[in-house]
Design a protein around this motif. Structure first.
Motif, PDB file in Angstrom:
ATOM      1  N   LEU A 185      -7.014  18.649 -32.839  1.00  0.00           N
ATOM      2  CA  LEU A 185      -7.701  17.691 -31.952  1.00  0.00           C
ATOM      3  C   LEU A 185      -8.624  18.406 -30.968  1.00  0.00           C
ATOM      4  N   THR A 186      -9.729  17.730 -30.596  1.00  0.00           N
ATOM      5  CA  THR A 186     -10.568  18.274 -29.524  1.00  0.00           C
ATOM      6  C   THR A 186      -9.848  18.059 -28.194  1.00  0.00           C
ATOM      7  N   ARG A 187     -10.297  18.762 -27.191  1.00  0.00           N
ATOM      8  CA  ARG A 187      -9.695  18.660 -25.862  1.00  0.00           C
ATOM      9  C   ARG A 187      -9.679  17.198 -25.374  1.00  0.00           C
ATOM     10  N   SER A 188     -10.823  16.541 -25.525  1.00  0.00           N
ATOM     11  CA  SER A 188     -10.900  15.173 -25.015  1.00  0.00           C
ATOM     12  C   SER A 188     -10.020  14.229 -25.841  1.00  0.00           C
ATOM     13  N   ASP A 189      -9.937  14.447 -27.153  1.00  0.00           N
ATOM     14  CA  ASP A 189      -9.042  13.608 -27.970  1.00  0.00           C
ATOM     15  C   ASP A 189      -7.573  13.864 -27.617  1.00  0.00           C
ATOM     16  N   LYS A 190      -7.266  15.120 -27.302  1.00  0.00           N
ATOM     17  CA  LYS A 190      -5.877  15.427 -26.878  1.00  0.00           C
ATOM     18  C   LYS A 190      -5.543  14.662 -25.599  1.00  0.00           C
ATOM     19  N   ASN A 191      -6.481  14.680 -24.650  1.00  0.00           N
ATOM     20  CA  ASN A 191      -6.230  13.955 -23.396  1.00  0.00           C
ATOM     21  C   ASN A 191      -6.022  12.468 -23.667  1.00  0.00           C
ATOM     22  N   LYS A 192      -6.828  11.913 -24.587  1.00  0.00           N
ATOM     23  CA  LYS A 192      -6.676  10.472 -24.891  1.00  0.00           C
ATOM     24  C   LYS A 192      -5.308  10.203 -25.522  1.00  0.00           C
ATOM     25  N   GLN A 193      -4.905  11.078 -26.442  1.00  0.00           N
ATOM     26  CA  GLN A 193      -3.605  10.857 -27.092  1.00  0.00           C
ATOM     27  C   GLN A 193      -2.460  11.020 -26.107  1.00  0.00           C
ATOM     28  N   LEU A 194      -2.572  12.018 -25.223  1.00  0.00           N
ATOM     29  CA  LEU A 194      -1.500  12.224 -24.236  1.00  0.00           C
ATOM     30  C   LEU A 194      -1.426  11.030 -23.278  1.00  0.00           C
ATOM     31  N   ALA A 195      -2.595  10.494 -22.914  1.00  0.00           N
ATOM     32  CA  ALA A 195      -2.596   9.303 -22.046  1.00  0.00           C
ATOM     33  C   ALA A 195      -1.892   8.149 -22.758  1.00  0.00           C
ATOM     34  N   SER A 196      -2.167   7.999 -24.037  1.00  0.00           N
ATOM     35  CA  SER A 196      -1.525   6.927 -24.815  1.00  0.00           C
ATOM     36  C   SER A 196      -0.022   7.183 -24.929  1.00  0.00           C
ATOM     37  N   LEU A 197       0.356   8.455 -25.113  1.00  0.00           N
ATOM     38  CA  LEU A 197       1.781   8.801 -25.211  1.00  0.00           C
ATOM     39  C   LEU A 197       2.507   8.454 -23.906  1.00  0.00           C
ATOM     40  N   LEU A 198       1.845   8.702 -22.771  1.00  0.00           N
ATOM     41  CA  LEU A 198       2.483   8.410 -21.487  1.00  0.00           C
ATOM     42  C   LEU A 198       2.583   6.895 -21.251  1.00  0.00           C
ATOM     43  N   THR A 199       1.605   6.151 -21.748  1.00  0.00           N
ATOM     44  CA  THR A 199       1.706   4.684 -21.654  1.00  0.00           C
ATOM     45  C   THR A 199       2.876   4.201 -22.508  1.00  0.00           C
ATOM     46  N   VAL A 205      19.166   6.259 -25.377  1.00  0.00           N
ATOM     47  CA  VAL A 205      17.725   6.114 -25.127  1.00  0.00           C
ATOM     48  C   VAL A 205      16.908   7.155 -25.898  1.00  0.00           C
ATOM     49  N   CYS A 206      17.493   8.321 -26.141  1.00  0.00           N
ATOM     50  CA  CYS A 206      16.730   9.366 -26.854  1.00  0.00           C
ATOM     51  C   CYS A 206      16.586   9.014 -28.333  1.00  0.00           C
ATOM     52  N   ASP A 207      17.652   8.511 -28.934  1.00  0.00           N
ATOM     53  CA  ASP A 207      17.554   8.054 -30.337  1.00  0.00           C
ATOM     54  C   ASP A 207      16.501   6.951 -30.453  1.00  0.00           C
ATOM     55  N   ASP A 208      16.575   6.018 -29.496  1.00  0.00           N
ATOM     56  CA  ASP A 208      15.636   4.888 -29.500  1.00  0.00           C
ATOM     57  C   ASP A 208      14.190   5.386 -29.369  1.00  0.00           C
ATOM     58  N   ALA A 209      13.979   6.348 -28.450  1.00  0.00           N
ATOM     59  CA  ALA A 209      12.619   6.868 -28.240  1.00  0.00           C
ATOM     60  C   ALA A 209      12.111   7.561 -29.503  1.00  0.00           C
ATOM     61  N   GLU A 210      12.983   8.323 -30.149  1.00  0.00           N
ATOM     62  CA  GLU A 210      12.558   9.039 -31.360  1.00  0.00           C
ATOM     63  C   GLU A 210      12.188   8.056 -32.455  1.00  0.00           C
ATOM     64  N   ALA A 211      12.995   6.995 -32.590  1.00  0.00           N
ATOM     65  CA  ALA A 211      12.705   6.006 -33.632  1.00  0.00           C
ATOM     66  C   ALA A 211      11.385   5.300 -33.330  1.00  0.00           C
ATOM     67  N   ARG A 212      11.196   4.935 -32.067  1.00  0.00           N
ATOM     68  CA  ARG A 212       9.969   4.199 -31.720  1.00  0.00           C
ATOM     69  C   ARG A 212       8.742   5.101 -31.673  1.00  0.00           C
ATOM     70  N   PHE A 213       8.960   6.413 -31.538  1.00  0.00           N
ATOM     71  CA  PHE A 213       7.831   7.344 -31.561  1.00  0.00           C
ATOM     72  C   PHE A 213       7.084   7.228 -32.897  1.00  0.00           C
ATOM     73  N   VAL A 216       6.645   4.693 -34.709  1.00  0.00           N
ATOM     74  CA  VAL A 216       5.775   3.497 -34.681  1.00  0.00           C
ATOM     75  C   VAL A 216       4.516   3.812 -33.865  1.00  0.00           C
ATOM     76  N   TRP A 217       4.721   4.452 -32.703  1.00  0.00           N
ATOM     77  CA  TRP A 217       3.562   4.813 -31.869  1.00  0.00           C
ATOM     78  C   TRP A 217       2.639   5.764 -32.642  1.00  0.00           C
ATOM     79  N   ALA A 218       3.237   6.779 -33.295  1.00  0.00           N
ATOM     80  CA  ALA A 218       2.424   7.800 -33.976  1.00  0.00           C
ATOM     81  C   ALA A 218       1.584   7.179 -35.088  1.00  0.00           C
ATOM     82  N   ALA A 219       2.089   6.097 -35.672  1.00  0.00           N
ATOM     83  CA  ALA A 219       1.341   5.442 -36.754  1.00  0.00           C
ATOM     84  C   ALA A 219       0.108   4.721 -36.213  1.00  0.00           C
ATOM     85  N   THR A 220       0.061   4.495 -34.896  1.00  0.00           N
ATOM     86  CA  THR A 220      -1.065   3.738 -34.326  1.00  0.00           C
ATOM     87  C   THR A 220      -2.192   4.659 -33.861  1.00  0.00           C
TER      88      THR A 220
END
Ligand SMILES: Cc1cc2nc3c(=O)[nH]c(=O)nc-3n(C[C@H](O)[C@H](O)[C@H](O)COP(=O)(O)OP(=O)(O)OC[C@H]3O[C@@H](n4cnc5c(N)ncnc54)[C@H](O)[C@@H]3O)c2cc1C
Length: 445
Positions: free
Chosen positions: A347-361, A430-438, A440-444
């Motif tokens: 990823l480019t720097r700016s795309d990384k920032n966008k993905q990290l922002a989405s990950l934090l949301t 909560v960690c199992d749940d986060a991993e499972a839902r990750f 779904v997020w990663a697919a988006t």
């Protein structure tokens, strides 16, 4: 971030939440570059007792810290005892030892807060986190194209890909993220907390207290508009007492010295054993208890909040620090999984920032409802702890007596005794749940 390097994260605040996050981030593969910036000149390991309920204990166990917590005096609570205020009559005794592990796969531990924080601090440093004291963060220069820069009061600057605000109740990072002032709200309650020694208690020559000192229970006296909590610490050499009463401090005053006489006056007519225990308190600082019902925005770009900065709560379910531990562990797990995505290195720097922002949301989405439920749950617990004598109090006591016979398996309006509520609070992984839902997020993205 150079390709293949671990993500760089700054954590503002070395409290229980910030240090848990630091450990989880260092346990990522590859480990993140972690800098913890702490305002205090020394890590403040002050305080009295604190509970580590199963939802937090499960995470700390997975982080490899259970033995260290036990070695530092953390012990498994036997029973949770609720007593009537005026005579100390036991209204309910809920077994925790053994049952918590059976039902929720983790123990319910109590520990001295300073010892807990020391374990986390040592573990964070041993794992390779850079913990810097005398480092008050006063702002963050944001960038969509490059790293974020945390600015310290003394002018020093630290760069990272992500900045996590773990700076507690009076969080500066919260205001940086919201870009407006946002203070916690008064709850109407205040706490007196203190510890004292076994010798002090035995010197009271009270037969009931002599029996109590060897018990490994949490004792709660419930009464009109107030309650008291008592439990042992450090292998029964010290004891923790928290007294909750109506807030009589002026608006805006956070703490104030009180007198032991004033404090004792709040509990006149209560169980004489409790009145005797109160006389052991040598300090009587009043702490105003604050919270807020919910915060809509926990993130801004590649900055996010955790712990009391985002969801401070009344302490009546023993969950404030536990929720901060959950937040920290989830952030570590999400960063670790994000780094491992096959697309991340290119990823480019700016795309990384966008993905990290989405990950934090996405992190905010994972955490918001659970922490909101916890804040409301503590308010509900206050209602039932503080009932005045009358039909509702009688109904509460009947419910408790009936549920005790069912081994605490059944519904109850008082969430302390409601099996489903307790399962979702203490048993949900909560960690199992986060991993499972990750996934779904990663697919988006
Ligand atoms: C009476 C009482 C009893 C409690 N009992 C329990 C319990 O049994 N179980 C439980 O789970 N919770 C309990 N809690 C709640 C728990 O103490 C808090 O929820 C928890 O400590 C929050 O952790 P934190 O890491 O978010 O914040 P904090 O522990 O407040 O840490 C924040 C850190 O950030 C630092 N900081 C602040 N501003 C800056 C800045 N600008 N720059 C750099 N550093 C900064 C601070 O110095 C501090 O070290 C209790 C609370 C009270 C009042």
């Amino acid at each position: 971030m150079a390709s293949g390097d671990g993500l760089r994260v700054i954590i503002v605040g070395a409290g229980i939440g910030g240090l848990s996050c630091a450990i989880a981030c260092r346990q990522a593969n590859p480990p993140l570059h972690v800098t913890v910036l702490e305002r205090a000149p020394d890590i403040l390991t002050i305080g009295a007792g604190i509970h580590i309920p199963p939802n937090a204990c499960r995470i700390l166990t997975n982080l490899g810290l259970l033995d260290k917590l036990s070695a530092a005096g953390g012990y498994e609570i036997e029973d949770f005892t609720l007593r009537r205020y005026e005579d100390g009559k036991v209204l309910a005794e809920k077994p925790l030892k053994g049952r918590m592990e059976k039902e929720y796969h983790a123990k319910w531990i109590s520990i001295h807060r300073g010892d807990y924080q020391n374990v986390l601090l040592d573990a964070a440093v041993d794992a390779g986190a850079d913990v810097i004291t005398n480092a008050e963060v006063t702002g963050v220069v944001e960038s969509t194209e490059g790293p974020q820069t945390a600015i310290l009061k003394d002018g020093r600057r630290f760069e990272a890909d992500v900045v996590i605000g773990a700076d507690g109740l009076w969080s500066h990072m919260r205001e940086t993220i919201l870009q407006r002032p946002f203070s916690p709200k008064e709850t109407g309650d205040l706490a007196y907390r203190g510890t004292f020694t076994r010798e002090q208690l035995l010197a009271l020559n009270n037969e009931r207290i002599n029996k109590l000192v060897d018990q490994t229970n949490v004792q709660v006296w419930m009464g009109p508009n107030r309650h008291a909590v008592f439990y042992p610490l450090r292998n029964h050499t010290e004891y923790n007492l928290v007294l909750i009463v109506a807030d009589d401090l002026p608006e805006g005053v956070r703490t104030s010295p009180g007198t032991v006489e004033e404090l004792a006056a709040n509990f006149v007519g209560w169980d004489p054993m409790l009145s005797d225990i109160i006389t052991c308190l040598k300090t009587s600082l009043k702490w105003k208890l604050l919270h807020f019902e919910s915060l809509d925005q926990w993130t801004r770009g590649t900055m996010a909040l955790l712990g009391d900065a985002s969801h401070p709560t009344l302490p009546y379910q023993g969950q404030g620090a536990a929720m901060a531990v959950e937040d920290g562990a989830i952030l570590g797990a999400l960063f670790s999984k994000w780094q491992a995505l096959p697309t991340t290195p290119s990823l480019t720097r700016s795309d990384k920032n966008k993905q990290l922002a989405s990950l934090l949301t996405f992190y905010q989405e994972l955490r918001q409802q659970r922490t909101k439920t916890n804040v409301a749950g503590a308010v509900g617990t206050r209602h039932y702890y503080h009932l005045v004598d009358g039909p509702e109090q009688e109904e509460r006591d009947r419910f408790l007596a009936a549920l005790m016979k069912t081994d605490w398996q059944g519904p109850c309006p008082f969430n302390w005794a409601d099996a489903e509520y307790q399962r979702s609070l203490l048993g949900f992984d909560v960690c199992d749940d986060a991993e499972a839902r990750f996934k779904v997020w990663a697919a988006t993205i």
